[in-house]
Design a protein around this motif. Structure first.
Motif, PDB file in Angstrom:
ATOM      1  N   ALA A  67      22.037  35.636  14.511  1.00 53.24           N
ATOM      2  CA  ALA A  67      20.600  35.790  14.273  1.00 53.24           C
ATOM      3  C   ALA A  67      20.210  34.958  13.078  1.00 53.24           C
ATOM      4  O   ALA A  67      21.061  34.600  12.235  1.00 53.24           O
ATOM      5  CB  ALA A  67      20.252  37.256  14.027  1.00 53.24           C
ATOM      6  N   GLN A  68      18.941  34.632  13.004  1.00 51.14           N
ATOM      7  CA  GLN A  68      18.411  33.928  11.843  1.00 51.14           C
ATOM      8  C   GLN A  68      17.044  34.490  11.526  1.00 51.14           C
ATOM      9  O   GLN A  68      16.239  34.756  12.427  1.00 51.14           O
ATOM     10  CB  GLN A  68      18.308  32.422  12.125  1.00 51.14           C
ATOM     11  CG  GLN A  68      17.702  31.653  10.947  1.00 51.14           C
ATOM     12  CD  GLN A  68      17.933  30.164  11.027  1.00 51.14           C
ATOM     13  OE1 GLN A  68      18.770  29.692  11.796  1.00 51.14           O
ATOM     14  NE2 GLN A  68      17.209  29.414  10.209  1.00 51.14           N
ATOM     15  N   TRP A  69      16.791  34.679  10.228  1.00 51.41           N
ATOM     16  CA  TRP A  69      15.454  35.039   9.771  1.00 51.41           C
ATOM     17  C   TRP A  69      14.989  33.965   8.805  1.00 51.41           C
ATOM     18  O   TRP A  69      15.752  33.538   7.935  1.00 51.41           O
ATOM     19  CB  TRP A  69      15.455  36.408   9.071  1.00 51.41           C
ATOM     20  CG  TRP A  69      14.069  36.871   8.767  1.00 51.41           C
ATOM     21  CD1 TRP A  69      13.369  36.664   7.608  1.00 51.41           C
ATOM     22  CD2 TRP A  69      13.195  37.585   9.637  1.00 51.41           C
ATOM     23  NE1 TRP A  69      12.116  37.195   7.719  1.00 51.41           N
ATOM     24  CE2 TRP A  69      11.979  37.770   8.956  1.00 51.41           C
ATOM     25  CE3 TRP A  69      13.315  38.080  10.936  1.00 51.41           C
ATOM     26  CZ2 TRP A  69      10.887  38.430   9.522  1.00 51.41           C
ATOM     27  CZ3 TRP A  69      12.236  38.738  11.503  1.00 51.41           C
ATOM     28  CH2 TRP A  69      11.038  38.917  10.800  1.00 51.41           C
ATOM     29  N   ASN A  70      13.754  33.522   8.970  1.00 55.87           N
ATOM     30  CA  ASN A  70      13.170  32.495   8.107  1.00 55.87           C
ATOM     31  C   ASN A  70      11.999  33.079   7.340  1.00 55.87           C
ATOM     32  O   ASN A  70      11.074  33.603   7.943  1.00 55.87           O
ATOM     33  CB  ASN A  70      12.640  31.328   8.949  1.00 55.87           C
ATOM     34  CG  ASN A  70      13.723  30.753   9.842  1.00 55.87           C
ATOM     35  OD1 ASN A  70      14.790  30.387   9.371  1.00 55.87           O
ATOM     36  ND2 ASN A  70      13.454  30.705  11.140  1.00 55.87           N
ATOM     37  N   GLY A  71      12.049  32.977   5.997  1.00 54.74           N
ATOM     38  CA  GLY A  71      10.894  33.373   5.190  1.00 54.74           C
ATOM     39  C   GLY A  71      10.870  34.845   4.852  1.00 54.74           C
ATOM     40  O   GLY A  71      11.886  35.546   4.941  1.00 54.74           O
ATOM     41  N   THR A  72       9.699  35.304   4.461  1.00 57.07           N
ATOM     42  CA  THR A  72       9.549  36.676   3.966  1.00 57.07           C
ATOM     43  C   THR A  72       9.541  37.683   5.112  1.00 57.07           C
ATOM     44  O   THR A  72       9.507  37.310   6.288  1.00 57.07           O
ATOM     45  CB  THR A  72       8.228  36.830   3.184  1.00 57.07           C
ATOM     46  OG1 THR A  72       7.142  36.576   4.089  1.00 57.07           O
ATOM     47  CG2 THR A  72       8.159  35.847   2.016  1.00 57.07           C
ATOM     48  N   LEU A  73       9.552  38.972   4.741  1.00 57.37           N
ATOM     49  CA  LEU A  73       9.550  40.038   5.755  1.00 57.37           C
ATOM     50  C   LEU A  73       8.313  39.961   6.644  1.00 57.37           C
ATOM     51  O   LEU A  73       8.425  39.990   7.874  1.00 57.37           O
ATOM     52  CB  LEU A  73       9.581  41.401   5.045  1.00 57.37           C
ATOM     53  CG  LEU A  73       9.415  42.620   5.951  1.00 57.37           C
ATOM     54  CD1 LEU A  73      10.594  42.755   6.894  1.00 57.37           C
ATOM     55  CD2 LEU A  73       9.237  43.888   5.123  1.00 57.37           C
ATOM     56  N   LYS A  74       7.138  39.868   6.029  1.00 57.64           N
ATOM     57  CA  LYS A  74       5.899  40.024   6.813  1.00 57.64           C
ATOM     58  C   LYS A  74       5.383  38.721   7.404  1.00 57.64           C
ATOM     59  O   LYS A  74       4.793  38.713   8.482  1.00 57.64           O
ATOM     60  CB  LYS A  74       4.813  40.681   5.957  1.00 57.64           C
ATOM     61  CG  LYS A  74       5.188  42.137   5.621  1.00 57.64           C
ATOM     62  CD  LYS A  74       3.973  43.039   5.585  1.00 57.64           C
ATOM     63  CE  LYS A  74       4.394  44.481   5.411  1.00 57.64           C
ATOM     64  NZ  LYS A  74       3.270  45.399   5.193  1.00 57.64           N
TER      65      LYS A  74
END
Lengths: 139, 139
Positions: free
Chosen positions: A8-15
């Protein structure tokens, strides 16, 4: 026995950020909105529910087959409840199963279903929540 | 907070039968071979690994963002080991994370990653296994 891989990858802030979960030939985008609101995309809880309903159904078939009650079909849905308890927590999972099993009576079926709820490896993995099972013979 | 739904169906016996797991717009076929051998299709462990790597990455972004260290990216892979311990059991999950976080030093990053491993809701759900984390700052 077997090792499975996913990423998985998440980019940037939570919201404002966005992510993607990948396995096999699947790519599932997710965002804050797809997890906590009604936004387009998937979220980890949907995958967890699919894994649980899939494993439970397969395990129930396995123990029924081993006792010479091969099921025609085992259908299971999972509702995964994400709440709060000292931070975000999966507070419970509701499994709802309908199975067609020739030659088996309802009481025996209920025992097999209870065993699958307790022993299937995904149920064992999910020791951090409450699992509620409703199981019914059909057909 | 939020409820997610998924479904699955298994048809027939453990070894000759076949199943499908469904959520959102995804349908993932699975078989005995795709779970325990090298057969085509997916399996519950891949979904569990994707959910874990996705939730961990999102949670790590959330706590970094809250402390004014918004990450450029958080990439995580999960290896899900299915073994035996009085029946089939997920014996461990290895999370491997690489994150790009401007302005953060390695020691502080390690603490945030450890917190995400302990507190993300999918880690909390997976109380029935051992979770091993390797986390590294990149970029």
């Amino acid at each position: 026995m077997a090792t499975s891989k996913a990423t998985a990858q998440w980019n940037g802030t939570l919201k404002e950020g966005n992510g993607v979960m990948k396995y096999s030939n699947f790519e599932g985008p997710f965002t804050y909105a797809s997890r906590f609101e009604e936004g387009k995309g998937t979220n980890p809880e949907e995958l967890v529910g699919a894994a649980h309903s899939g494993c439970f159904s397969m395990y129930l078939s396995a123990i029924l087959s081993a006792d010479n009650f091969p099921p025609t079909s085992v259908k299971t849905s999972a509702l995964v409840h994400l709440g709060e308890d000292d931070g975000p927590k999966i507070t419970s999972i509701d499994l709802n199963c309908e199975a067609e099993v020739p030659g088996l009576d309802a009481d025996k079926f209920a025992q097999y279903a209870q065993t699958a709820k307790e022993k299937c490896p995904i149920s064992r993995l999910f020791a951090g929540t409450e699992i509620n099972l409703s199981a019914k013979l059909i057909g």
